[in-house]
Design a protein around this motif. Structure first.
Motif, PDB file in Angstrom:
ATOM      1  N   GLY A   1      43.769   6.477  13.796  1.00 12.25           N
ATOM      2  CA  GLY A   1      45.007   5.775  14.125  1.00 12.25           C
ATOM      3  C   GLY A   1      46.057   6.724  14.659  1.00 12.25           C
ATOM      4  O   GLY A   1      45.808   7.905  14.900  1.00 12.25           O
ATOM      5  N   GLN A   2      47.271   6.183  14.854  1.00  7.25           N
ATOM      6  CA  GLN A   2      48.361   6.998  15.353  1.00  7.25           C
ATOM      7  C   GLN A   2      49.561   6.892  14.443  1.00  7.25           C
ATOM      8  O   GLN A   2      49.908   5.811  13.952  1.00  7.25           O
ATOM      9  CB  GLN A   2      48.777   6.524  16.756  1.00  7.25           C
ATOM     10  N   LEU A   3      50.216   8.051  14.243  1.00 12.32           N
ATOM     11  CA  LEU A   3      51.506   8.082  13.558  1.00 12.32           C
ATOM     12  C   LEU A   3      52.565   8.163  14.641  1.00 12.32           C
ATOM     13  O   LEU A   3      52.581   9.090  15.437  1.00 12.32           O
ATOM     14  CB  LEU A   3      51.587   9.301  12.630  1.00 12.32           C
ATOM     15  N   TYR A   4      53.407   7.149  14.695  1.00 17.25           N
ATOM     16  CA  TYR A   4      54.358   6.989  15.801  1.00 17.25           C
ATOM     17  C   TYR A   4      55.750   7.151  15.230  1.00 17.25           C
ATOM     18  O   TYR A   4      56.140   6.417  14.340  1.00 17.25           O
ATOM     19  CB  TYR A   4      54.148   5.583  16.366  1.00 17.25           C
ATOM     20  N   THR A   5      56.518   8.130  15.718  1.00 13.97           N
ATOM     21  CA  THR A   5      57.835   8.392  15.126  1.00 13.97           C
ATOM     22  C   THR A   5      58.914   8.343  16.197  1.00 13.97           C
ATOM     23  O   THR A   5      58.723   8.818  17.320  1.00 13.97           O
ATOM     24  CB  THR A   5      57.873   9.784  14.473  1.00 13.97           C
ATOM     25  N   VAL A   6      60.052   7.763  15.829  1.00 13.60           N
ATOM     26  CA  VAL A   6      61.185   7.629  16.748  1.00 13.60           C
ATOM     27  C   VAL A   6      62.444   8.061  16.027  1.00 13.60           C
ATOM     28  O   VAL A   6      62.664   7.707  14.869  1.00 13.60           O
ATOM     29  CB  VAL A   6      61.328   6.166  17.223  1.00 13.60           C
ATOM     30  N   LEU A   7      63.271   8.831  16.728  1.00 15.67           N
ATOM     31  CA  LEU A   7      64.545   9.258  16.163  1.00 15.67           C
ATOM     32  C   LEU A   7      65.645   8.340  16.659  1.00 15.67           C
ATOM     33  O   LEU A   7      65.746   8.074  17.853  1.00 15.67           O
ATOM     34  CB  LEU A   7      64.839  10.704  16.608  1.00 15.67           C
ATOM     35  N   GLY A   8      66.464   7.844  15.731  1.00 16.06           N
ATOM     36  CA  GLY A   8      67.569   6.962  16.104  1.00 16.06           C
ATOM     37  C   GLY A   8      68.892   7.674  16.001  1.00 16.06           C
ATOM     38  O   GLY A   8      68.992   8.877  16.184  1.00 16.06           O
ATOM     39  N   GLN A   9      69.925   6.903  15.654  1.00 13.99           N
ATOM     40  CA  GLN A   9      71.278   7.447  15.595  1.00 13.99           C
ATOM     41  C   GLN A   9      71.569   8.077  14.237  1.00 13.99           C
ATOM     42  O   GLN A   9      70.922   7.749  13.251  1.00 13.99           O
ATOM     43  CB  GLN A   9      72.287   6.313  15.792  1.00 13.99           C
ATOM     44  N   ALA A  10      72.581   8.917  14.233  1.00 13.32           N
ATOM     45  CA  ALA A  10      73.097   9.389  12.947  1.00 13.32           C
ATOM     46  C   ALA A  10      73.955   8.294  12.353  1.00 13.32           C
ATOM     47  O   ALA A  10      74.594   7.536  13.091  1.00 13.32           O
ATOM     48  CB  ALA A  10      73.933  10.641  13.176  1.00 13.32           C
ATOM     49  N   ASP A  11      73.979   8.205  11.017  1.00 13.33           N
ATOM     50  CA  ASP A  11      74.757   7.121  10.426  1.00 13.33           C
ATOM     51  C   ASP A  11      76.140   7.573   9.983  1.00 13.33           C
ATOM     52  O   ASP A  11      76.839   6.873   9.281  1.00 13.33           O
ATOM     53  CB  ASP A  11      74.001   6.485   9.246  1.00 13.33           C
ATOM     54  N   GLY A  12      76.519   8.774  10.394  1.00 14.28           N
ATOM     55  CA  GLY A  12      77.862   9.238  10.075  1.00 14.28           C
ATOM     56  C   GLY A  12      77.983   9.848   8.693  1.00 14.28           C
ATOM     57  O   GLY A  12      79.009  10.388   8.336  1.00 14.28           O
ATOM     58  N   GLN A  13      76.919   9.766   7.888  1.00 11.03           N
ATOM     59  CA  GLN A  13      76.987  10.349   6.550  1.00 11.03           C
ATOM     60  C   GLN A  13      75.912  11.410   6.372  1.00 11.03           C
ATOM     61  O   GLN A  13      75.405  11.610   5.280  1.00 11.03           O
ATOM     62  CB  GLN A  13      76.804   9.254   5.484  1.00 11.03           C
ATOM     63  N   GLY A  14      75.532  12.060   7.464  1.00  8.52           N
ATOM     64  CA  GLY A  14      74.549  13.137   7.377  1.00  8.52           C
ATOM     65  C   GLY A  14      73.126  12.654   7.367  1.00  8.52           C
ATOM     66  O   GLY A  14      72.200  13.439   7.223  1.00  8.52           O
ATOM     67  N   ARG A  15      72.917  11.323   7.508  1.00  5.37           N
ATOM     68  CA  ARG A  15      71.548  10.831   7.532  1.00  5.37           C
ATOM     69  C   ARG A  15      71.209  10.381   8.947  1.00  5.37           C
ATOM     70  O   ARG A  15      72.075  10.000   9.718  1.00  5.37           O
ATOM     71  CB  ARG A  15      71.391   9.672   6.561  1.00  5.37           C
ATOM     72  N   TRP A  16      69.922  10.407   9.270  1.00  3.53           N
ATOM     73  CA  TRP A  16      69.461  10.031  10.600  1.00  3.53           C
ATOM     74  C   TRP A  16      68.494   8.872  10.501  1.00  3.53           C
ATOM     75  O   TRP A  16      67.626   8.842   9.644  1.00  3.53           O
ATOM     76  CB  TRP A  16      68.762  11.231  11.260  1.00  3.53           C
TER      77      TRP A  16
END
Lengths: 638, 135, 175
Positions: free
Chosen positions: A578-593
């Protein structure tokens, strides 16, 4: 200078196409020898000139010549050279020039290579091809000039849409266009055969390699497009029944039916009317697809040119070509003697069922795609999407899979239903066993369960024709059939697995926080800025661990300045299961992504199956060619 | 260091075009705790159309309004509403445009009956290929 | 093959051609309109966002007088463009309330200072909840609500100079 040379080459090619058409018409009507003899050389030169024009355009893009409007609107000096090269056809005008170039070269190839067809039919074919080319040359020269200059020349261009700055651009459009053009050659053959009333095995044998070749490229083009959208758009999906996607699927469906029909006509002299009609339908679908994608009448995430004026031109061409061909069909098909007949339970019968089911799916896709347009005409706004297409076309596609399993096991002309059932023991057992095993071990939903069981049955059934044969002496085209049908089974298995077993995790992750997805534990190690040739990005470093082994993935959020766009570049790790598919989104303003993670078991089978299908087609093509050469050699010595 | 700051500034700066800078809704990018409910929500979101996009479902779009619609779907599913009720609520406000699953009705019966009609007509045409079973 | 069957493909193609040609020459209206026009305004209550301006609730639209409901945001550029027209409508006597979508107080106050403030009340819709409840598909949009809380007219997009007369007339006729 180069631009003017390219434009001149284009004009000359158009003039030659007109001449080719005139000579063919004259030669057929009056039976004069000289015009007939002239057609082949003209076709060859026409193809060469179109290639010169395309080379000129590519040269302009590679040199980033900003005095040409097309380069300004679609390119930028800072782009990597691959995207300057591929960007030549990453726009409306350039892609149309690519189309006529391939059309011209294909016509030249027919002129050089085709030796077995009666001269009259071949001339009619080349005449039809010239007619098609002429319409597109006119479109290019009068409504979509790729070589138009802009004055004063700006310092730099507007750049290529970042979503297109991908190796997919270098691969997906040319393969699709080779497919569409190959179908137009098949269409020309069909028109030539109707005009000279020569619808028989000879015409089918001449047309078959073109249908096969076109179909192989269409299969590859659609597979490539699906995979490109899958990893580029970042939502983990591989098909959305989007109008542009449907526009490429419809010619493929018709071409698949055509390719099965043409073999029946070539070897058994049956299905004459079906074959000619399917050739016309396949070409109509490719033209309608071209129209839909460029006219802007349907909303789509993939639409790359919206221009109603040009849409009107293509519409006019459509009316002339398709309307003309259908009128010719109606006028002439009655005088074409019917081919041999056969019983329902026979290989021919199976192929008729195959044609029928493929045509029904084609009809469903066409109606579903155009329905919102029709409804809007009556003032009703509605949307038709995956729920409709899956519910309507899905069951019929599964019935088609059954037909595909049964068909190759049937005998020609007449077969016995009881004997057939005996031959089907192993496929039925495989399907049943798979279904039962799944229900016990990893129950999926109803539809994926059917899909996986049928895929297993089809896989066994597709290999059965090889059982009991001397494999080294089995014709290559039989191997082709086996591999292509096996490819369908593999692809279907991939689709069913993706639908049933995908797991998705959305999370706003802090650095170092472990996140589970499928069998993996993923940790965000950090975010850092990176810079590319014409982009800058924020890149996440993810560590994904499974059974003690860890790997690193780096999805990015990319920023382009020409034009200003943000894209997300997914990071995908492909494992055997299978495939592990990863996407980076926005920062939430509290140090988390924001992270979007998918584990997709066996999803790669979808595209691997697509490649297998194309490979099967290629084996058939080579196999037929070798068989023809052997027959020709034998006849030469006889 | 300056380059890092510049890039980070680029990352958090709001684009020039009209886009809100407020953070997305909590449930726009977060899954529900109950996997069965999340699966229900996901299946529903895949069939609802994003009204500000060029042909995408709300599950596939990063537009802030799509995020708000996802948050609405998830919070209602968590509260116990059925997917059909949520779909009906949205259709009541946006018309049939917002659902990718066209309801069977006066405007759509030709669409839903087309597959059956095509099969029947196709079968009748195909029959003529077999008409004479023996030569 | 039977005669009528042979001509069917051509007829079908003519039909298909008519459909796509129609789509080309009579481009469909891509604007997504609310399905609630003609129906009662859904109930809602929104807290205030701008200092000195009360929040907004649906009850405010059932006081017997037609009002204009403007959906806007400070980050929305066409909203700035339509502000002069709203000020004109206000001067013509049209009562205007607003819902601010995904906005923050400082940005909103700055927007009102720069572009004028024709609003009696402004409701704070951080998560577009009321926007979705109204069937609105973007900013700016304006709704004419009659005195009994029924949506009479939806104007999608910014209000241009020539739209002012239409909206004022709709307010008048909604009595």
């Amino acid at each position: 200078m180069i631009a003017e040379a390219g434009l001149a080459a284009l004009w000359f090619a158009a003039a030659l196409a007109a001449l080719q058409l005139a000579m063919a018409a004259l030669g057929l009507w009056r039976g004069q020898a000289e015009p007939v003899a002239a057609v082949r050389p003209i076709a060859i030169v026409q193809g060469g000139l179109a290639a010169v024009a395309m080379a000129a355009l590519i040269a302009l893009f590679l040199a980033s010549d900003m005095s040409v409007r097309l380069v300004v609107e679609n390119s930028h000096a800072a782009k990597p050279w691959l995207y300057k090269f591929a960007g030549a056809w990453g726009n409306h005008e350039g892609s149309m020039l690519l189309w006529v170039t391939i059309l011209g070269l294909a016509g030249g190839a027919v002129a050089i290579l085709e030796r077995r067809l009666p001269e009259r039919t071949l001339i009619a074919t080349l005449g039809a091809q010239a007619g098609i080319a002429l319409g597109f040359y006119a479109f290019l020269l009068f409504a979509s000039n790729p070589f138009a200059r802009v004055s004063p020349a700006p310092a730099n261009g507007l750049g290529l849409n970042p979503l297109l700055q991908d190796p997919g651009l270098a691969f997906h459009p040319p393969t699709l266009y080779i497919g569409y053009v190959g179908i137009s050659v098949a269409f020309s053959f069909a028109v030539g055969a109707l005009v000279t009333r020569d619808v028989g095995p000879a015409f089918a044998r001449a047309m078959r390699p073109w249908v096969l070749g076109a179909w192989i490229f269409l299969t590859l083009g659609i597979t490539a497009g699906s995979y490109w959208a899958y990893y580029e758009l970042g939502w983990g999906g591989w098909w959305f029944w989007d109008p542009v996607e449907n526009a490429s699927l419809m010619p493929w469906l018709a071409a698949t039916a055509l390719l099965h029909s043409v073999t029946v006509l070539a070897t058994r002299d049956g299905l004459r009317a079906w074959t000619v009609m399917l050739a016309v339908v396949a070409f109509s679908m490719s033209m309608i697809g071209t129209f839909l994608v460029r006219s802007g009448i349907l909303t789509s995430v993939h639409a790359f040119a919206v221009d109603p004026e040009r849409g009107a031109f293509i519409l006019a061409l459509l009316a002339i070509y398709i309307g003309g061909a259908l009128a010719l069909f109606a006028a002439r098909i009655g005088t074409v003697r019917a081919g041999t007949t056969f019983s329902l339970v026979s290989r021919e019968g199976g192929l008729v069922v195959n044609n029928l089911l493929l045509s029904v799916i084609l009809g469903i896709v066409l109606i579903g795609t155009l329905y919102p347009l029709v409804a809007a005409g009556f003032g009703v706004q509605l949307s038709v999407g995956p729920p409709f297409f899956n519910k309507a076309a899905g069951p019929i596609a599964l019935a088609l899979v059954v037909a595909m399993a049964v068909g190759p096991l049937l005998r020609w002309r007449r077969d016995d239903a009881g004997a057939l059932l005996d031959r089907l023991i192993w496929p039925i057992a495989a399907a049943g066993f798979t279904g039962a095993a799944l229900v016990v071990l990893a129950p999926p939903g109803v539809l994926p369960l059917f899909g996986l069981s049928l895929a297993a049955g089809l896989a066994v059934a597709s290999v059965l024709p090889l059982v009991g044969r001397n494999l080294r002496r089995t014709p290559l085209f039989t191997w082709g059939m086996v591999v292509a049908h096996l490819g369908i089974a593999v692809s279907l298995a991939g689709m069913a697995c993706d639908s049933a077993y995908t797991s998705e995790t959305l999370v706003a992750a802090a650095v170092g926080q472990p996140v589970r997805v499928g069998p993996y534990v993923v940790k965000l190690d950090g975010i850092k800025p990176v810079v590319g040739q014409n982009w800058s990005a924020l890149e996440a470093r993810l560590s994904a661990s499974r059974d003690g082994e860890t790997m690193v993935l780096r999805p990015q959020s990319r920023y382009f300045s020409d034009p200003v766009t943000t894209t997300s570049e997914s990071a995908i790790a492909t494992e055997w299961d299978g495939q592990l598919y990863t996407v980076l989104g926005q920062a939430d303003g509290q140090g988390r992504w924001q992270l979007r993670l998918w584990w997709k078991p066996f999803v790669t089978l979808i595209w691997f199956g697509g490649v297998l299908i194309a490979l099967g087609g290629a084996l058939s093509l080579v196999g037929r060619w070798r068989r023809e050469r052997r027959i020709a050699a034998r006849e030469a010595y006889a | 260091m300056r380059r890092l700051l510049l890039l980070l500034a680029l990352a958090v700066a709001a684009p020039v075009s009209a886009d809100p800078s407020t953070p997305p809704a909590a449930l726009a990018y977060t899954q529900l705790r109950d996997p069965a409910q999340e699966a229900q929500a996901r299946d529903l979101m895949a069939t609802l159309r994003c009204v500000v996009c060029q042909g995408q479902s709300i599950a596939d779009s990063d537009a802030s309004m799509a995020g708000d619609m996802r948050a609405l779907v998830r919070s209602r599913i968590a509260a116990g509403e059925t997917p059909e009720a949520i779909r009906a609520w949205l259709v009541e406000r946006y018309g049939d445009y917002v659902t990718y699953d066209p309801p069977f009705g006066a405007a759509t019966w030709p669409l839903w009956l087309a597959p059956v009609a095509l099969l029947v007509i196709g079968a009748l045409i195909a029959r003529s290929s077999f008409r004479r079973t023996r030569r | 093959m039977r005669r009528w069957l042979i001509w069917t493909p051509l007829v079908l193609f003519a039909l298909l051609f008519a459909i796509v040609a129609g789509g080309l020459f009579k481009p469909a209206d891509r604007v997504v309109r609310s399905a609630l026009v003609g129906k009662p305004l859904p109930d809602f209550t929104l807290p205030p966002i701008a200092p000195g301006k009360p929040g907004l609730s649906s009850a405010a639209f059932r006081q017997g007088q037609p009002r204009l409901l403007n959906i806007f945001a400070s980050w929305c550029i066409p909203c700035a463009a339509e502000s002069p027209q709203l000020v004109r409508l206000k001067a013509m006597g049209v009562p205007i309330d607003a819902i601010a979508i995904r906005d923050t107080a400082p940005a909103l106050v700055d927007f009102l200072r720069r572009n004028g403030d024709p609003y009696d009340r402004i409701g704070d819709d951080r998560q577009s909840a009321v926007q979705l409840a109204l069937g609105s598909s973007g900013v700016p949009e304006s709704f004419v609500i009659d005195g009994r809380g029924r949506i009479v007219l939806q104007h999608v997009g910014d209000i241009r100079a020539d739209d002012v007369a239409t909206i004022a007339a709709a307010i008048r006729d909604a009595k």
